[in-house]
Design a protein around this motif. Structure first.
Motif, PDB file in Angstrom:
ATOM      1  N   MET A  98       0.102 -24.598  13.945  1.00 60.12           N
ATOM      2  CA  MET A  98       0.879 -24.952  12.760  1.00 60.12           C
ATOM      3  C   MET A  98       1.588 -23.723  12.208  1.00 60.12           C
ATOM      4  O   MET A  98       1.037 -22.610  12.228  1.00 60.12           O
ATOM      5  CB  MET A  98      -0.034 -25.541  11.686  1.00 60.12           C
ATOM      6  CG  MET A  98      -0.758 -26.805  12.098  1.00 60.12           C
ATOM      7  SD  MET A  98       0.359 -28.171  12.470  1.00 60.12           S
ATOM      8  CE  MET A  98       1.089 -28.468  10.849  1.00 60.12           C
ATOM      9  N   GLY A  99       2.772 -23.937  11.729  1.00 53.47           N
ATOM     10  CA  GLY A  99       3.537 -22.830  11.182  1.00 53.47           C
ATOM     11  C   GLY A  99       4.162 -23.173   9.848  1.00 53.47           C
ATOM     12  O   GLY A  99       4.328 -24.343   9.507  1.00 53.47           O
TER      13      GLY A  99
ATOM     14  N   SER B 178       4.596 -17.774   8.548  1.00 54.89           N
ATOM     15  CA  SER B 178       3.220 -17.619   9.011  1.00 54.89           C
ATOM     16  C   SER B 178       2.886 -18.733   9.991  1.00 54.89           C
ATOM     17  O   SER B 178       3.542 -19.783   9.994  1.00 54.89           O
ATOM     18  CB  SER B 178       2.258 -17.684   7.819  1.00 54.89           C
ATOM     19  OG  SER B 178       0.921 -17.459   8.232  1.00 54.89           O
ATOM     20  N   ALA B 179       1.873 -18.482  10.819  1.00 55.33           N
ATOM     21  CA  ALA B 179       1.431 -19.499  11.765  1.00 55.33           C
ATOM     22  C   ALA B 179      -0.063 -19.336  12.021  1.00 55.33           C
ATOM     23  O   ALA B 179      -0.625 -18.254  11.830  1.00 55.33           O
ATOM     24  CB  ALA B 179       2.206 -19.398  13.074  1.00 55.33           C
ATOM     25  N   ILE B 180      -0.656 -20.426  12.475  1.00 58.86           N
ATOM     26  CA  ILE B 180      -2.090 -20.432  12.751  1.00 58.86           C
ATOM     27  C   ILE B 180      -2.341 -21.241  14.009  1.00 58.86           C
ATOM     28  O   ILE B 180      -1.696 -22.260  14.246  1.00 58.86           O
ATOM     29  CB  ILE B 180      -2.860 -20.988  11.534  1.00 58.86           C
ATOM     30  CG1 ILE B 180      -4.359 -20.815  11.691  1.00 58.86           C
ATOM     31  CG2 ILE B 180      -2.489 -22.445  11.252  1.00 58.86           C
ATOM     32  CD1 ILE B 180      -5.138 -21.067  10.396  1.00 58.86           C
TER      33      ILE B 180
ATOM     34  N   ALA C 224       4.693 -28.225  13.412  1.00 56.26           N
ATOM     35  CA  ALA C 224       3.589 -28.375  14.361  1.00 56.26           C
ATOM     36  C   ALA C 224       4.074 -28.117  15.777  1.00 56.26           C
ATOM     37  O   ALA C 224       5.132 -28.630  16.177  1.00 56.26           O
ATOM     38  CB  ALA C 224       3.001 -29.786  14.259  1.00 56.26           C
ATOM     39  N   LYS C 225       3.292 -27.354  16.515  1.00 57.05           N
ATOM     40  CA  LYS C 225       3.637 -27.031  17.903  1.00 57.05           C
ATOM     41  C   LYS C 225       2.435 -27.326  18.790  1.00 57.05           C
ATOM     42  O   LYS C 225       1.362 -26.742  18.607  1.00 57.05           O
ATOM     43  CB  LYS C 225       4.016 -25.566  18.037  1.00 57.05           C
ATOM     44  CG  LYS C 225       4.368 -25.140  19.460  1.00 57.05           C
ATOM     45  CD  LYS C 225       4.672 -23.675  19.525  1.00 57.05           C
ATOM     46  CE  LYS C 225       5.025 -23.250  20.948  1.00 57.05           C
ATOM     47  NZ  LYS C 225       3.882 -23.461  21.861  1.00 57.05           N
ATOM     48  N   TYR C 226       2.641 -28.222  19.755  1.00 59.67           N
ATOM     49  CA  TYR C 226       1.538 -28.602  20.631  1.00 59.67           C
ATOM     50  C   TYR C 226       1.048 -27.387  21.416  1.00 59.67           C
ATOM     51  O   TYR C 226       1.830 -26.655  22.028  1.00 59.67           O
ATOM     52  CB  TYR C 226       1.981 -29.692  21.610  1.00 59.67           C
ATOM     53  CG  TYR C 226       0.846 -30.194  22.474  1.00 59.67           C
ATOM     54  CD1 TYR C 226       0.672 -29.711  23.774  1.00 59.67           C
ATOM     55  CD2 TYR C 226      -0.067 -31.115  21.974  1.00 59.67           C
ATOM     56  CE1 TYR C 226      -0.371 -30.156  24.546  1.00 59.67           C
ATOM     57  CE2 TYR C 226      -1.115 -31.565  22.750  1.00 59.67           C
ATOM     58  CZ  TYR C 226      -1.274 -31.087  24.038  1.00 59.67           C
ATOM     59  OH  TYR C 226      -2.320 -31.517  24.811  1.00 59.67           O
TER      60      TYR C 226
ATOM     61  N   VAL D 165      10.315 -22.824  17.701  1.00 62.36           N
ATOM     62  CA  VAL D 165      10.096 -23.678  18.869  1.00 62.36           C
ATOM     63  C   VAL D 165       9.012 -24.710  18.595  1.00 62.36           C
ATOM     64  O   VAL D 165       8.100 -24.893  19.397  1.00 62.36           O
ATOM     65  CB  VAL D 165       9.748 -22.841  20.111  1.00 62.36           C
ATOM     66  CG1 VAL D 165      10.947 -22.066  20.578  1.00 62.36           C
ATOM     67  CG2 VAL D 165       8.569 -21.922  19.836  1.00 62.36           C
ATOM     68  N   TYR D 166       9.098 -25.354  17.470  1.00 64.60           N
ATOM     69  CA  TYR D 166       8.091 -26.311  17.072  1.00 64.60           C
ATOM     70  C   TYR D 166       8.533 -27.733  17.381  1.00 64.60           C
ATOM     71  O   TYR D 166       9.714 -28.033  17.422  1.00 64.60           O
ATOM     72  CB  TYR D 166       7.775 -26.146  15.580  1.00 64.60           C
ATOM     73  CG  TYR D 166       6.854 -24.974  15.324  1.00 64.60           C
ATOM     74  CD1 TYR D 166       7.296 -23.668  15.436  1.00 64.60           C
ATOM     75  CD2 TYR D 166       5.517 -25.181  14.992  1.00 64.60           C
ATOM     76  CE1 TYR D 166       6.443 -22.595  15.228  1.00 64.60           C
ATOM     77  CE2 TYR D 166       4.654 -24.130  14.763  1.00 64.60           C
ATOM     78  CZ  TYR D 166       5.122 -22.833  14.890  1.00 64.60           C
ATOM     79  OH  TYR D 166       4.260 -21.776  14.683  1.00 64.60           O
TER      80      TYR D 166
END
Length: 122
Positions: free
Chosen positions: A34-35, A49-51, A98-100, A108-109
């Motif tokens: 998730m970003g 930010s991203a996690i 959201a990025k798989y 690039v989400y």
């Protein structure tokens, strides 16, 4: 259809804090990195930010390090962004994405929310 719904934005004085939330539905949340991104008027959307899917890895833009904290609750399908010591330059629409499979610092989400406005007054 996947939905990402942000909330928690608002008008705050410089130095204040906000906690943004992004509730995800219709996806296997624990499989997605998730970003958070933001877009100020007349500027490009930029990474904040991203996690990772597990929460074990995080990344921050230099401009927010030490002030912003990203976290997630996979049981609640929600990602959070705690933002402290707000500055007028933080004024923007904040988007979650959201990025798989993993975390990313570029746009690039796979899915995006509609955004929540954060306005910081001086």
């Amino acid at each position: 259809q996947v939905q990402l719904v942000e909330s928690g934005g608002g008008l705050v004085q410089a130095g204040g804090s906000l906690r943004l939330s992004c509730a995800a539905s219709r996806l296997t949340f624990s499989r997605y990195g998730m970003g958070w991104f933001r877009q100020a008027p007349e500027k490009e959307r930029e990474f904040v930010s991203a996690i990772s899917w597990s929460g074990g890895s995080t990344s921050y833009a230099d401009s927010v390090k030490g002030r912003f904290t990203i976290s997630r609750d996979n049981a609640e399908n929600t990602v959070y962004l705690q933002i402290n010591s707000l500055k007028p330059d933080d004024t923007a629409v904040y988007y979650c994405a959201a990025k798989y499979g993993g975390l990313a610092t570029t746009k690039v989400y796979d899915y995006w929310g509609q955004g929540t406005q954060v306005t910081v007054s001086s």
